[in-house]
Design a protein around this motif. Structure first.
Motif, PDB file in Angstrom:
ATOM      1  N   GLN A 107       0.829  -1.209   0.000  1.00 37.62           N
ATOM      2  CA  GLN A 107       0.000   0.000   0.000  1.00 37.62           C
ATOM      3  C   GLN A 107       0.857   1.250   0.000  1.00 37.62           C
ATOM      4  O   GLN A 107       0.626   2.190  -0.773  1.00 37.62           O
ATOM      5  CB  GLN A 107      -0.923  -0.002   1.231  1.00 37.62           C
ATOM      6  N   ILE A 108       1.865   1.265   0.839  1.00 38.39           N
ATOM      7  CA  ILE A 108       2.737   2.435   0.934  1.00 38.39           C
ATOM      8  C   ILE A 108       3.520   2.621  -0.354  1.00 38.39           C
ATOM      9  O   ILE A 108       3.615   3.733  -0.896  1.00 38.39           O
ATOM     10  CB  ILE A 108       3.683   2.286   2.137  1.00 38.39           C
ATOM     11  N   ALA A 109       4.077   1.525  -0.876  1.00 31.52           N
ATOM     12  CA  ALA A 109       4.882   1.624  -2.096  1.00 31.52           C
ATOM     13  C   ALA A 109       4.053   2.083  -3.284  1.00 31.52           C
ATOM     14  O   ALA A 109       4.535   2.858  -4.125  1.00 31.52           O
ATOM     15  CB  ALA A 109       5.525   0.268  -2.398  1.00 31.52           C
ATOM     16  N   LEU A 110       2.802   1.625  -3.376  1.00 34.82           N
ATOM     17  CA  LEU A 110       1.960   2.047  -4.494  1.00 34.82           C
ATOM     18  C   LEU A 110       1.615   3.527  -4.387  1.00 34.82           C
ATOM     19  O   LEU A 110       1.626   4.250  -5.395  1.00 34.82           O
ATOM     20  CB  LEU A 110       0.680   1.204  -4.562  1.00 34.82           C
ATOM     21  N   ALA A 111       1.304   4.001  -3.186  1.00 33.43           N
ATOM     22  CA  ALA A 111       1.028   5.431  -3.020  1.00 33.43           C
ATOM     23  C   ALA A 111       2.232   6.261  -3.454  1.00 33.43           C
ATOM     24  O   ALA A 111       2.094   7.256  -4.180  1.00 33.43           O
ATOM     25  CB  ALA A 111       0.665   5.727  -1.565  1.00 33.43           C
ATOM     26  N   GLU A 112       3.416   5.845  -3.043  1.00 37.81           N
ATOM     27  CA  GLU A 112       4.625   6.567  -3.436  1.00 37.81           C
ATOM     28  C   GLU A 112       4.813   6.544  -4.952  1.00 37.81           C
ATOM     29  O   GLU A 112       5.197   7.563  -5.559  1.00 37.81           O
ATOM     30  CB  GLU A 112       5.840   5.941  -2.749  1.00 37.81           C
TER      31      GLU A 112
END
Length: 432
Positions: A107-112
């Motif tokens: 989730q974090i990597a996709l947002a970034e």
């Protein structure tokens, strides 16, 4: 209490799911069961599809089709892409779902990654949903929170309620209640009135009409850079820049709906990226998950990103590990294999070929989002003739055909359709 055992692959073959995979039921038998068990909101399905690979799909009777619609711009990498499939399977076998009391690395990597690809300024943020209409609902609520207090019109407008939201005639933003209020088609809207209030629709492409409508009671303007459901209609040159100037002056948000046009569909990450503007928010979905359900709202800058605070919006499934892993895998393939350049080249080839066909009066669009008009009201007949001949296309209007194939469509596959189209047009005209 005994521990529940994990089913083996052999067990699955003899399960109800395995029986479906190996079913020999005909399309007619499946459609009979469909009509007895599913709501009729989609009408009667045109075919029962059971398998796909790349740009091809097969129905329950074994017939092959070239998919030139891609699940309406969803299957960016076609069907059963091996890398996306492996990533989804691996993630599901590791961690499938957690509530939003928690987060996950995917989730974090996709947002970034989305902030990087959209060239969002510092302080920008992402909210994950499950679909395009849910992303638009989040954007609708974002608009409701705008008071104009952080914009140039603050001194004049901060004390006044911002109740107006502007969309365009011909717009399609979704079918949930807020998104439906933004959608212009009366046939979709009328059965569910009253819809959330304050939405005003102005004429498509008319910059002066937009300028006249935007004032210090305007919370936001919602725009599709290319209206897909209206027949693939791009906004005129300069329109987005004029919209940005008008909304900035009035303290209104400029929200771009790139659910259909984003994630490489036009040969760019965002269809709006060459307009020379920075929007306040962008909605994404469709091709983002490569066929797996996911949507996103990207807010640009810290002020816009702070409009929705803890507890003001949420979702149970949005941004779960499997959906975000699917999106990361899709973006990786698009980026690492330079698929966007391929989209531009094949799209140009396809549009040029369409323009040369007798009976085609206009060709519109960018990349592999293409609409073309016909010289007679035979578009539904072309869709039907196309299915019989092994092609999946769509008719958003009586004279318009829409193409939104997988972004991996080859030139040879495009040429197959171009070669067949004259006969499809003739068949449709003969059937009138």
């Amino acid at each position: 209490m005994n521990q529940i055992e994990t089913a083996s692959s052999t067990d699955l073959e003899h399960s109800p799911v395995g029986e479906l995979v190996h079913s020999h039921a005909t399309g007619a038998q499946w459609l009979s069961r469909y009509s007895s068990s599913l709501m009729g909101v989609f009408g009667t399905p045109q075919r029962v599809l059971v398998r796909g690979a790349g740009c091809l799909v097969w129905d329950a009777d074994g017939k092959e089709y070239l998919d030139l619609l891609g699940g309406i711009a969803v299957n960016a990498l076609g069907h059963a892409h091996p890398f996306v499939t492996s990533v989804i399977s691996s993630q599901l076998a590791t961690l499938g779902h957690v509530s939003n009391f928690f987060t996950s690395p995917t989730q974090i990597a996709l947002a970034e990654k989305l902030l990087e690809l959209s060239k969002a300024p510092a302080g920008s943020k992402v909210f994950f949903a499950n679909s395009g209409t849910e992303a638009v609902e989040a954007a609708f609520k974002l608009a409701r929170r705008n008071t104009g207090a952080s914009h140039a019109a603050a001194a004049e407008s901060a004390a006044k309620p911002r109740t107006k939201i502007i969309a365009l005639e011909g717009a399609f933003h979704g079918r949930t209640m807020g998104a439906l209020a933004l959608t212009a088609k009366e046939a979709y809207r009328a059965p569910f009135a009253p819809l959330p209030g304050g939405v005003v629709h102005v004429p498509f492409g008319d910059i002066e009409a937009l300028r006249a409508a935007v004032d210090n009671t305007t919370a936001a303007v919602f725009l599709e850079p290319i209206q897909g459901e209206a027949g693939v209609r791009p906004l005129p040159a300069g329109y987005l820049k004029a919209a940005r100037e008008a909304t900035t002056a009035a303290g209104a948000l400029l929200i771009l709906d790139e659910v259909q046009t984003g994630i490489g569909r036009t040969g760019k990450w965002l269809a709006s990226e060459d307009a020379g503007i920075v929007p306040d928010a962008v909605t994404l979905a469709k091709g983002l998950g490569g066929g797996f359900p996911i949507g996103a709202l990207v807010t640009f800058g810290p002020e816009n990103s702070a409009l929705l605070t803890a507890g003001q919006h949420g979702t149970t499934f949005g941004g779960n590990p499997v959906a975000t892993a699917a999106a990361l895998a899709t973006l990786h393939v698009l980026e690492s294999q330079d698929v966007l350049a391929h989209v531009r080249a094949v799209g140009e080839h396809l549009r040029a070929g369409l323009a040369a066909i007798d009976g085609v009066t206009e060709v519109r669009g960018e990349g592999l989002l293409i609409g073309f008009d016909l010289d007679a009201d035979v578009a539904p007949g072309v869709v039907a003739a196309g299915l019989d001949a092994g092609f999946i296309v769509n008719s958003p209007g009586p004279r318009t055909i829409r193409l939104a194939p997988p972004l991996i469509l080859t030139t040879d596959q495009a040429d197959r359709f171009l070669a067949a189209l004259p006969a499809l047009l003739q068949t449709a005209k003969d059937a009138q």
